[in-house]
Design a protein around this motif. Structure first.
Motif, PDB file in Angstrom:
ATOM      1  N   UNK A 112      49.393  38.214  -9.774  1.00 24.38           N
ATOM      2  CA  UNK A 112      48.794  37.557  -8.606  1.00 24.38           C
ATOM      3  C   UNK A 112      47.481  38.220  -8.202  1.00 24.38           C
ATOM      4  N   UNK A 113      46.495  37.402  -7.842  1.00 19.08           N
ATOM      5  CA  UNK A 113      45.249  37.969  -7.334  1.00 19.08           C
ATOM      6  C   UNK A 113      45.298  38.015  -5.812  1.00 19.08           C
ATOM      7  N   UNK A 114      44.204  38.456  -5.198  1.00 19.70           N
ATOM      8  CA  UNK A 114      44.204  38.633  -3.742  1.00 19.70           C
ATOM      9  C   UNK A 114      44.422  37.308  -3.018  1.00 19.70           C
ATOM     10  N   UNK A 115      43.853  36.237  -3.553  1.00 28.90           N
ATOM     11  CA  UNK A 115      44.035  34.931  -2.936  1.00 28.90           C
ATOM     12  C   UNK A 115      45.498  34.499  -3.006  1.00 28.90           C
ATOM     13  N   UNK A 116      46.121  34.720  -4.164  1.00 29.14           N
ATOM     14  CA  UNK A 116      47.553  34.403  -4.308  1.00 29.14           C
ATOM     15  C   UNK A 116      48.376  35.179  -3.284  1.00 29.14           C
ATOM     16  N   UNK A 117      48.068  36.460  -3.179  1.00 25.74           N
ATOM     17  CA  UNK A 117      48.833  37.334  -2.280  1.00 25.74           C
ATOM     18  C   UNK A 117      48.661  36.884  -0.832  1.00 25.74           C
ATOM     19  N   UNK A 118      47.423  36.551  -0.456  1.00 21.78           N
ATOM     20  CA  UNK A 118      47.154  36.095   0.918  1.00 21.78           C
ATOM     21  C   UNK A 118      47.921  34.809   1.217  1.00 21.78           C
ATOM     22  N   UNK A 119      47.884  33.871   0.286  1.00 23.30           N
ATOM     23  CA  UNK A 119      48.529  32.575   0.510  1.00 23.30           C
ATOM     24  C   UNK A 119      50.048  32.660   0.519  1.00 23.30           C
ATOM     25  N   UNK A 120      50.590  33.559  -0.322  1.00 23.80           N
ATOM     26  CA  UNK A 120      52.047  33.634  -0.474  1.00 23.80           C
ATOM     27  C   UNK A 120      52.700  34.630   0.475  1.00 23.80           C
ATOM     28  N   UNK A 121      51.906  35.562   1.012  1.00 27.23           N
ATOM     29  CA  UNK A 121      52.466  36.635   1.843  1.00 27.23           C
ATOM     30  C   UNK A 121      53.336  36.131   3.003  1.00 27.23           C
ATOM     31  N   UNK A 122      52.940  35.053   3.729  1.00 29.37           N
ATOM     32  CA  UNK A 122      53.787  34.589   4.840  1.00 29.37           C
ATOM     33  C   UNK A 122      55.185  34.146   4.415  1.00 29.37           C
ATOM     34  N   UNK A 123      55.341  33.776   3.130  1.00 31.88           N
ATOM     35  CA  UNK A 123      56.634  33.253   2.673  1.00 31.88           C
ATOM     36  C   UNK A 123      57.533  34.331   2.062  1.00 31.88           C
ATOM     37  N   UNK A 124      56.977  35.513   1.813  1.00 27.47           N
ATOM     38  CA  UNK A 124      57.733  36.563   1.116  1.00 27.47           C
ATOM     39  C   UNK A 124      59.021  36.947   1.840  1.00 27.47           C
ATOM     40  N   UNK A 125      59.005  37.225   3.167  1.00 25.64           N
ATOM     41  CA  UNK A 125      60.275  37.578   3.819  1.00 25.64           C
ATOM     42  C   UNK A 125      61.316  36.471   3.750  1.00 25.64           C
ATOM     43  N   UNK A 126      60.874  35.230   3.674  1.00 27.82           N
ATOM     44  CA  UNK A 126      61.817  34.102   3.648  1.00 27.82           C
ATOM     45  C   UNK A 126      62.378  33.887   2.239  1.00 27.82           C
ATOM     46  N   UNK A 127      61.567  34.165   1.227  1.00 25.28           N
ATOM     47  CA  UNK A 127      62.079  34.163  -0.146  1.00 25.28           C
ATOM     48  C   UNK A 127      63.108  35.283  -0.295  1.00 25.28           C
ATOM     49  N   UNK A 128      62.808  36.431   0.318  1.00 20.56           N
ATOM     50  CA  UNK A 128      63.753  37.560   0.289  1.00 20.56           C
ATOM     51  C   UNK A 128      65.052  37.209   1.008  1.00 20.56           C
TER      52      UNK A 128
END
Length: 756
Positions: free
Chosen positions: A457-473
């Motif tokens: 993942x690049x920085x843009x991927x990380x920025x876009x996906x970061x809000x969903x990470x706790x919910x995927x977890x």
């Protein structure tokens, strides 16, 4: 009037700050008359010096009313002040002539010293009420149990002397509010309007003849402003002030004080006021975790505090109670029912249920859906819905939840749930016959997002996906049983990629380990997802320099893949490539080369010449040639890999940066520094832009460029790059990682050469 209430009124009259008020009231309490200043300070959880400073400020303010205090020495000021106030309390000559004539029906309140964490809100509330020239209507809004009524009660008591015209407390949920006003006027002021008048005329008569002075009317627990408040408002005269408590949110035309849960320190202070201090001190971690679990909600904290203080619970450890709360949640007796000694008549679930009942079916359904998200910011935007009617449907549901403070707006399209409201919604969801279908749909939605996380993942991927990470977890930990076999490993795999791609290997490892266990437990040992999850874990071990742990996993993967799909399959090519990569990393080039050649041939046959995996194989084989000093062969393959990656992936991809770095390394090795330098610089700039400044790949390229500068005698340019590369490696990889050791060695060689 009780002595404590009198002291609170005096504090308000003399404009003491919340901190000064707390010190003043505690010091002047009758039971503290024989205590030392230091002991009283300890009870307030402040230092002796801070307490002394506050009391000095108190004496100075009271000296304006009592000149004898100004002439007193510090040692005698306390008794002089106590004597002055006692005379005033008992109706002496210097007593305020109306102190006992202020009419009110304020309900009982908790003792002032037990009302914690709301000092700023009290001050803000008073300012809002006093600054309005018209009828000041301040809605003290918030979720059930947050302490709206208690704040209003404390305000009315502490500022009683500001309202010489009286304080009239009205229950919006009781008998008709207009009748309550008439009863108050009759009992307190002997105002009796003729019975044959209309209610509006009788109220108008009362307002016209109301006792002089500022008046405070409190409408408690308003659920319908239009019917419970609007018809009964007093005339628009500055002396009439109106305060509401409500669960509702009003529009901005109505001044509001929004009441949130307590801050962590204030929550602990409230617990300390109810539970033996030494008991909390013996288990500080458990006490903090209980406060956190309860979401710092005053009602829940008071319920638990009183539960712990009962005689039969004196020996219950806080840690054991925490475990029981986590297991039974809102159904545990500590929070389920109101304590008989409390003013509040509901347990936590009952308090939330009052708001739940006001929701329509669609809003209740949305609340249940949102409860499946983790306790973190929830990205929930309706803008993606193309059908305008459907979009409006969801907007109205969100608006209902917001209006009743059941969800908290954070920013556009981002919301939060209070922990206990989330538990309540989950309980309601479990009561539904379609609960499993809802959980399955939610889990599938999160897995769809997890599948979007790329290998790098690049920085843009990380920025876009970061809000969903706790919910995927959240799905990975608690809802994996609702995932299909095909989706089982993706939440874990996505989380591993997200962290590993940033060089956050410690955060990635537990997800990849759990992935292996989940796959084995559900799918059995002979399954392609077991092979995939083992391969991902082995890659992480290799990235962190744990080659002895990685190698047996790679071998297992290769053997398992061969049994499952044979040796003429893409998965088998991936397995060969991974094992060859380990051999290359450990300097076993003669073992790596034939495997890389085999993987390249198989990928070309299966995928064709124009595929990213073929470019990777070309790059890997070239790395072996470079390590064995076959530079002309390496250069040719690196160029092919770079060209293919640019064509297939675009110019802005981490793999392109990797190819640029590798080609530059060949040029550096053959002392073609003028060709190597611009490639290193391009690779560094691209890697920083895509992965961030503190990624291990950035450190690797910095190290290479620094080494080139050293080779060309540009020591002043080399040294800062060496230092930055070493700092990044030590921070992200650790001091014992092979890459860190290599970078440190390069820096040591630089120092020997540059400063000899």
């Amino acid at each position: 009037m009780q002595w404590a209430d009198f002291l609170a009124n005096q504090a308000a009259t003399h404009s003491l700050s919340p901190e000064q008020t707390a010190a003043f009231v505690e010091r002047l309490k009758t039971e503290n008359s024989g205590k030392s200043e230091a002991k009283v300070a300890r009870e307030l959880n402040i230092g002796a010096a801070a307490f002394k400073k506050r009391m000095t400020e108190v004496y100075d303010k009271f000296a304006q009313s009592y000149p004898e205090l100004a002439a007193s020495k510090s040692r005698g000021r306390l008794e002089k002040l106590r004597a002055c106030l006692t005379r005033k309390y008992n109706g002496g000559q210097d007593a305020h002539p109306t102190i006992k004539e202020i009419h009110h029906n304020i309900p009982p309140a908790v003792p002032f010293e037990k009302f914690v964490g709301r000092e700023a809100e009290l001050q803000n509330l008073h300012q809002q009420l006093q600054t309005s020239r018209q009828v000041a209507i301040v809605a003290v809004a918030g979720m059930g149990g947050v302490g709206k009524t208690e704040l209003a009660t404390q305000y009315a008591k502490q500022h009683l002397q500001n309202y010489q015209g009286g304080v009239c407390w009205l229950s919006a949920q009781g008998i008709d509010v207009g009748i309550q006003i008439l009863i108050f006027a009759q009992l307190e002021f002997k105002l009796i309007a003729p019975d044959d008048w209309e209610l509006a005329d009788r109220l108008r008569y009362c307002w016209q003849n109301w006792q002089q002075g500022e008046v405070l009317l409190v409408f408690d627990d308003v659920t319908d402003y239009k019917t419970q408040v609007q018809p009964y408002l007093p005339p628009e005269l500055p002396r009439f002030k109106v305060l509401l408590t409500t669960r509702l949110g009003f529009d901005r035309t109505l001044p509001q004080l929004r009441l949130d849960v307590l801050k962590p320190l204030a929550a602990m202070k409230l617990l300390k006021s109810l539970v033996d201090r030494e008991r909390l001190k013996s288990e500080p971690w458990a006490a903090r975790e209980i406060c956190k679990f309860l979401g710092y909600l005053p009602l829940a904290l008071e319920l638990v505090g009183r539960y712990l203080s009962t005689e039969e619970m004196q020996d219950l450890s806080l840690e054991k109670l925490l475990k029981r709360l986590e297991k039974k949640r809102l159904e545990h007796e500590a929070v389920a029912k109101a304590n008989p000694l409390m003013r509040y008549e509901y347990g936590v679930a009952e308090a939330i249920a009052l708001s739940w009942k006001q929701l329509d079916e669609k809003a209740q359904g949305l609340g249940c859906w949102l409860s499946l998200y983790a306790l973190a910011d929830i990205p929930f935007s309706v803008e993606w819905i193309k059908d305008d009617d459907a979009q409006e449907f969801w907007e109205k549901a969100i608006a209902q939840l917001q209006k009743l403070h059941l969800i908290q707006w954070q920013s556009k399209g981002i919301y939060r749930l209070h922990p206990l409201i989330r538990q309540f919604f989950q309980m309601k969801l479990d009561e539904l016959s379609e609960a499993d279908e809802v959980k399955t749909a939610f889990a599938a939605k999160m897995v769809k997002l997890a599948k979007q996380i790329p290998q790098q993942p690049n920085r843009k991927d990380i920025f876009n996906l970061n809000p969903f990470i706790p919910h995927i977890a959240e799905v990975a930990i608690y809802l994996s049983q609702y995932l299909s076999d095909e989706d089982l490993i993706w939440s874990f795999t996505g989380l591993g990629r997200f962290y590993e791609g940033q060089g956050l290997y410690q955060q990635a490892e537990p997800w990849l380990q759990q992935c292996v266990e989940k796959a084995k437990n559900r799918l059995g040992l002979e399954h392609r997802y077991v092979a995939a999850s083992l391969n991902n874990l082995a890659l992480l071990y290799e990235s962190t320099g744990r080659y002895s742990q990685a190698e047996p996993l790679y071998q297992q993967v290769l053997e398992l893949t061969k049994r499952l799909v044979g040796n003429n399959h893409r998965d088998f090519a991936d397995g060969i490539n991974s094992l060859a990569g380990l051999y290359n990393s450990t300097g076993r080039y003669s073992e790596a080369e034939p495997l890389y050649l085999q993987a390249l041939a198989l990928r070309k046959r299966l995928l064709g010449d124009n595929h990213p995996d073929v470019a990777t194989s070309l790059n890997n084989l070239a790395a072996v040639y470079s390590s064995t000093r076959r530079y002309s062969e390496a250069e040719l393959l690196f160029q092919q890999a770079l060209e293919l990656r640019k064509r297939l992936l675009g110019d802005n991809h981490p793999y392109v940066a990797d190819s640029l770095n590798n080609l530059a390394l060949v040029y550096e090795s053959t002392e073609c520094y003028s060709k190597a330098e611009p490639l290193y610089q391009q690779a560094l700039e691209l890697t920083k832009r895509l992965l961030g400044d503190n990624h291990p790949h950035v450190a690797q390229t910095m190290n290479n460029l620094a080494r080139l500068y050293k080779s060309t005698g540009r020591y002043s340019e080399a040294e800062p790059l060496h230092l930055q590369a070493l700092a990044i490696c030590e921070q992200t990889l650790g001091v014992g990682h092979p890459n860190t050791i290599m970078v440190r060695g390069n820096y040591a060689r630089f120092l020997r050469e540059a400063y000899r």
